[in-house]
Design a protein around this motif. Sequence first.
Motif, mmCIF file in Angstrom:
data_model
loop_
_atom_site.group_PDB
_atom_site.id
_atom_site.type_symbol
_atom_site.label_atom_id
_atom_site.label_comp_id
_atom_site.label_asym_id
_atom_site.label_seq_id
_atom_site.Cartn_x
_atom_site.Cartn_y
_atom_site.Cartn_z
ATOM 1 N N LYS B 56 59.148 63.915 41.948
ATOM 2 C CA LYS B 56 59.534 64.030 43.356
ATOM 3 C C LYS B 56 58.768 65.195 43.945
ATOM 4 C CE LYS B 56 63.833 63.623 44.889
ATOM 5 N NZ LYS B 56 65.258 63.935 45.220
ATOM 6 N N SER B 58 58.252 67.676 47.241
ATOM 7 C CA SER B 58 59.073 68.129 48.359
ATOM 8 C C SER B 58 58.440 69.334 49.021
ATOM 9 C CB SER B 58 60.496 68.461 47.898
ATOM 10 O OG SER B 58 60.471 69.500 46.959
ATOM 11 N N GLU B 63 60.707 64.820 51.419
ATOM 12 C CA GLU B 63 60.694 64.445 50.007
ATOM 13 C C GLU B 63 60.046 63.076 49.849
ATOM 14 O OE1 GLU B 63 64.804 66.403 48.259
ATOM 15 O OE2 GLU B 63 64.741 64.267 48.755
#
Lengths: 113, 114
Positions: B56, B58, B63
């Motif tokens: 992920k 971010s 995100e």
Amino acid sequence: NAGVTQTPKFQVLKTGQSMTLQCAQDMNHEYMSWYRQDPGMGLRLIHYSVGAGITDQGEVPNGYNVSRSTTEDFPLRLLSAAPSQTSVYFCASRYYHHYYEQYFGPGTRLTVT
Amino acid sequence: GNSVTQMEGPVTLSEEAFLTINCTYTATGYPSLFWYVQYPGEGLQLLLKATKADDKGSNKGFEATYRKETTSFHLEKGSVQVSDSAVYFCALSNNAGNNRKLIWGLGTSLAVNP
């Protein structure tokens, strides 16, 4: 650091004229590239360089020349401007091993009439 | 070959709304995935990245998760601000060593109204 700088910001040319778009970076990046950005076409790679004295063609190189005599500078030359070269041109640079992050200049908006 | 498909814009939202910009890709091997943002009158800048499946990325409240099973990398933000108005580009980097190039989506324009 100034980052990636481009001159001029705006330019109008007549068909058949030649000009050079300037690009300079002060981050000691080995890799530099030129893109053009057109509506509905996204970003397209024109030419790139992996170091001083080394250049190669991208997707749309026709009508453009580049040279890389120093690490800092990567000028783009339009040999004989055509209306199809009306576009926004971006120069970008990165560390050769840091493929994941390119730094872009603010762009040059070119109109060919 | 490698390609990136983004949802078409423009996307217009009110401040504090939830944002999703869809991005799907086609690639051989295991590409790295990126979101870049272009604010009005400026060049592009890296917003976030993910280099392997399930990563992920971010940044600034945005995100995106690298989903290999659905070949997607959708950008999300829980509460957008007027200052998020910009064009967002999804991109992938092919697995070709340090000389790799970025494959770009067409960009999605976002306008956030107060």
